[in-house]
Enzyme design. Structure first.
Site, mmCIF file in Angstrom:
data_model
loop_
_atom_site.group_PDB
_atom_site.id
_atom_site.type_symbol
_atom_site.label_atom_id
_atom_site.label_comp_id
_atom_site.label_asym_id
_atom_site.label_seq_id
_atom_site.Cartn_x
_atom_site.Cartn_y
_atom_site.Cartn_z
ATOM 1 N N ASP A 42 4.404 20.782 -59.386
ATOM 2 C CA ASP A 42 3.097 21.315 -59.024
ATOM 3 C C ASP A 42 2.921 22.711 -59.592
ATOM 4 O O ASP A 42 3.681 23.632 -59.273
ATOM 5 C CB ASP A 42 2.955 21.363 -57.499
ATOM 6 N N SER B 35 8.539 16.712 -48.945
ATOM 7 C CA SER B 35 9.426 16.928 -47.798
ATOM 8 C C SER B 35 10.162 15.660 -47.395
ATOM 9 O O SER B 35 11.287 15.728 -46.886
ATOM 10 C CB SER B 35 8.617 17.464 -46.610
ATOM 11 N N MET C 231 -2.856 22.255 -60.892
ATOM 12 C CA MET C 231 -3.927 22.636 -59.965
ATOM 13 C C MET C 231 -4.404 24.016 -60.390
ATOM 14 O O MET C 231 -4.116 25.027 -59.745
ATOM 15 C CB MET C 231 -3.401 22.612 -58.535
ATOM 16 N N GLY D 27 -2.873 22.230 -52.945
ATOM 17 C CA GLY D 27 -2.567 23.644 -52.784
ATOM 18 C C GLY D 27 -1.419 23.970 -51.870
ATOM 19 O O GLY D 27 -0.816 25.033 -51.982
ATOM 20 N N MET E 172 -5.384 12.314 -54.731
ATOM 21 C CA MET E 172 -4.861 13.272 -53.764
ATOM 22 C C MET E 172 -5.136 12.764 -52.354
ATOM 23 O O MET E 172 -6.279 12.484 -51.992
ATOM 24 C CB MET E 172 -5.504 14.646 -53.957
ATOM 25 N N HIS F 192 8.068 15.458 -60.067
ATOM 26 C CA HIS F 192 6.708 15.964 -59.926
ATOM 27 C C HIS F 192 6.743 17.483 -59.810
ATOM 28 O O HIS F 192 7.421 18.036 -58.933
ATOM 29 C CB HIS F 192 6.056 15.349 -58.691
ATOM 30 N N MET G 269 0.322 25.774 -59.690
ATOM 31 C CA MET G 269 -0.847 26.322 -59.006
ATOM 32 C C MET G 269 -1.086 27.744 -59.478
ATOM 33 O O MET G 269 -0.142 28.517 -59.645
ATOM 34 C CB MET G 269 -0.632 26.315 -57.488
ATOM 35 N N SER H 231 8.658 15.727 -55.381
ATOM 36 C CA SER H 231 7.949 16.963 -55.699
ATOM 37 C C SER H 231 8.840 18.168 -55.464
ATOM 38 O O SER H 231 9.282 18.419 -54.335
ATOM 39 C CB SER H 231 6.693 17.082 -54.837
ATOM 40 N N HIS I 157 1.600 18.411 -62.499
ATOM 41 C CA HIS I 157 0.308 18.353 -61.829
ATOM 42 C C HIS I 157 -0.289 19.750 -61.838
ATOM 43 O O HIS I 157 0.155 20.632 -61.106
ATOM 44 C CB HIS I 157 0.511 17.838 -60.405
ATOM 45 N N ASP J 234 -0.530 11.456 -54.147
ATOM 46 C CA ASP J 234 0.193 12.693 -53.844
ATOM 47 C C ASP J 234 -0.351 13.285 -52.555
ATOM 48 O O ASP J 234 -1.539 13.581 -52.454
ATOM 49 C CB ASP J 234 0.005 13.684 -54.998
#
Length: 233
Positions: free
Chosen positions: A45, A208, A78, A152, A147, A43, A47, A20, A76, A185
Site C-alpha cells: 500500500d 492483520s 492510493m 487509507g 475496496m 500487497h 499512500m 498486505s 496499490h 482489499d
C-alpha cells in the site's frame, strides 16, 4: 519502455492470497516478506497523505524490498496524480500496479503507461464508487481491486455491500466480455473471506489476518483453504 501489452487472463487454479505489508513490521520488511513465501502476491500500500490522509512507504522502499524477495508485488497506489507516479513502480519491477479511478480523469492512459513500463495494470474503486461507469474501460485492465473498506487505514471492518460490484464483474468475466483478475482489499479475515469468495473474488488482500498471527505463512494457507471451499474455478 516495453511495448504495450494486451490484457491476458487465465483464472487462477486456486484462490490467491496477497498479504498486505501495511500490517507488517516496517522495521523488518524483508523478514516479513519471507514469512509469507507461500502467498501469491505481496500487497504493498502506497499512500501519499493527499488522496488518503495517511502516509506510508514509496518507490525507494519498494525498490529495496523487491531485491529481498521473489514474491510478485501488487502495488496499490492510493495517491493523487497516478499518471505521474504509477509507471515508475512497473519500471522498478512491480508485477501489478493498481491506482484509483477517483484519482484521475484519464484511467485508460495511466493503464497503458503502466503496461508499457512492463507491469500489469489495476483499477481500484472505493466502497461508495459505483462500478457501472467503469465497466467499458475495464477491457484496458488486468485487475479490478474492489475496496471493502475506505482506503487509507488498516484494521477496518469489512463492508459486505461492495460484493455486488464483484458479482457484476465476475459475471462479465465468466461471459467472456472481460479478462481480468477480481481482487478485494479491506477487512478480509477468517470470518469474511468465505462470502467474498462466493461472490467471485479471485485474489484476497489480507493484512492483520496474516501478520497479526503467530505464523503468517500458516495464516495464508488457512485463508486459502476457507476460500477454496466455496470458490468456483
Amino acid at each position: 519502455m516495453r511495448a504495450v501489452s494486451t490484457p491476458t487472463f487465465s483464472r487462477p487454479a486456486k484462490p490467491m492470497i496477497a498479504p498486505s505489508i501495511l500490517s507488517a513490521d516496517f522495521a523488518n520488511l524483508a523478514a516479513e516478506a519471507a514469512a509469507v513465501e507461500g502467498c501469491d502476491w505481496l500487497h504493498v500500500d502506497v499512500m501519499d497523505g493527499h488522496f488518503v490522509p495517511n502516509l506510508t512507504l514509496g518507490l525507494p522502499v519498494v525498490q529495496s524490498l523487491l531485491k529481498a524477495t521473489d514474491i510478485p508485488f501488487d502495488c496499490h497506489l492510493m495517491i493523487d496524480d497516478p499518471g505521474r507516479w504509477a509507471p515508475g513502480y512497473a519500471e522498478a519491477g512491480a508485477y501489478n500496479v493498481t491506482f484509483h479511478a477517483e484519482a484521475t480523469d484519464d484511467p485508460i492512459a495511466v493503464a497503458r503507461d503502466i503496461r508499457a513500463a512492463g507491469g500489469k495494470a489495476g483499477l481500484s474503486v472505493k466502497p461508495n464508487t459505483p462500478i457501472e461507469p467503469y465497466l467499458e474501460i475495464l477491457r484496458e485492465f488486468d485487475t479490478l481491486l474492489v475496496m471493502s473498506v475506505e482506503p487509507g487505514f488498516g484494521g477496518q471492518s469489512f463492508i459486505p455491500g461492495v460484493l455486488e460490484k464483484a458479482r457484476i464483474v465476475r459475471n462479465l468475466v465468466d461471459a467472456g466480455e472481460l479478462q481480468l483478475v477480481v481482487e478485494i482489499d479491506g477487512g478480509i479475515n477468517l470470518d469474511t473471506i468465505e462470502q467474498a469468495a462466493a461472490a467471485g473474488i479471485d485474489c484476497f488482500v489480507a493484512g492483520s489476518a496474516v501478520y497479526n498471527t503467530a505464523d503468517p505463512g500458516a495464516a495464508v494457507q488457512t485463508l486459502r483453504n476457507i476460500a477454496t471451499a466455496v470458490w468456483q474455478p
